[in-house]
Design a protein around this motif. Sequence first.
Motif: not given
Length: 508
Positions: A12, A167, A199, A208, A246, A251-252, A255, A264, A266, A282
């Motif tokens: 990852c 979060y 994660d 980010y 982008r 993998v995400h 998820y 989603s 963020s 979400h």
Amino acid sequence: IPSESALDLSACAREPIRTPGAIQPYGMLLVLDPASLVVIERAISQPAVLEAHGDPLGQPVEAVLGGALASCRAALAELAPDTTRFLGAHAIAGGCTHQVLGHRVGDTLMVELEQSVPGEPGSLEDLYPQIRQFMGAIERLGTTTELCQLAAELICELTGFDRTLVYQFDKEWNGAVVGEHRNNELLPSYMDLRFPESDIPAQARALYRQNRVRLIADNSYQPVPLLRSAERAEGAPTDLSPVMLRSVSPVHLQYMRNMGTGASMSVSLLREGELWGLISCHNQQPMRVPYHVRTACEFIGQILSLQISLKERALGVEQRIARRAIQVRLLAQMAGDTDFMSALGRDAKSLLALTQSSGAAIVHRGACLLHGECPSQAQVMALVQWLAVQPHEGDLFQTDSLSGRWKEAAAFSGVASGVLAISISQVHDSFVIWFRPEVVRTVRWGGDPRKDTGGPLSPRTSFESWKETVQQQSLPWDAVDQDAALELRTAIVDIVLRKAEEMAALNE
Ligand code: BLA
């Protein structure tokens, strides 16, 4: 996509998320030669646009897409390194109206065209009344949790997402959901969920920090490859860090599918340049979020970050004042007593509150007094022998994972994963030791297991693996805890020393 059971978590951290070589399909991307402004790479999903205008590869920017970008040429040529600039909305024949952004990453110049969303706000000003209301309300709120809750609510309202979470990262980059708002019951509550560092892997967190908003509009999209002119075919892949479109790590995306979310977004929350957390939205169904709405969300993220910093600073001051008051109570007990051990024990509640711990041991001249939740006397005495030979900086020893440093401590990690100790006298192995329990015991996550389809990539599994990573760990001892312990040490040493001197004087 790797098979989920064979998923290698270390892989990852190597996902090349800045250079995926593709975009999400709801717009176009042109990479320009920075000197000539000729198109050297392009990603275009709509055949009608290519049919109407031909392939833009090799064309100067003012000539591409029917000349739609002619008015952007000067702004693009002047774009400063590592900046993004909004270049207005432009109608493209064969397509629709697009919001146009110019990006420069080092030497790379890019034009991103994002399809407009029907009925989208024409400017950030349209959203200002709601932002202003938020700024007014946020000042009246007491706690960080309340701030996060309100920000989540406003972002749900502005964007229409089914659920918005806030979060917060801890010092190991594990995360916790500390705020939540749901517009409906389509997605389950994740309030209080914990998840492990992996994660949101390190390279994603680094990106980010730089790029504060990202949107995955539809987790089942077909990526649109970035095609290159022949002379560029061998070059390094292009860095798409600031590009909204982008393409996202597969993998995400998996998820998200396991979580039952179609879209989603963020928004980064930074404190003093470091990532403090994320606002994460979400939707069950795929969803677009218009450019100006995203900008408003970014702005709310920044206001929230600033308020969190202020609150945390104020809270630090309040905590120090509160600890000082406890300190004074303990000193008053000791002042009237010849024996600090029994004096401290008379107000055991304050002794524990001083460092926010759940147990404390006082060990002096071979005697051992326990207060609150502690290991057994024998275990504490073994700990003291171990502590006495540890190299400690100054007179304080602290760890939030004792068994990581001393294997024997695994036997009592339930009550004492965290240890904060001050040494009173090296001659007699005298210590005051505070204990904190294993953090897993203090966390409960409700959630709704039936809503998670499971597999290694899902929040339920994340919560379980988070529990594994923090086994035999307590909450960390912060600077306020450590300073309070050291101040108590100074007071005890003063008293013990003064007594020794008095005794010596009597004996003369
Ligand atoms: C990105 N992972 C992310 C993001 C979130 C999460 C919020 C940011 C992108 C977005 O806005 O969707 C994680 N989302 C969560 C968590 C919850 C949630 C924890 O809703 C809980 C409620 N992720 C993994 C594993 C890997 C992984 C095991 O769980 C690696 C094998 C990778 N996650 C991963 C990568 C990104 C990511 C590579 C970056 C995606 C990108 O920006 O391209």
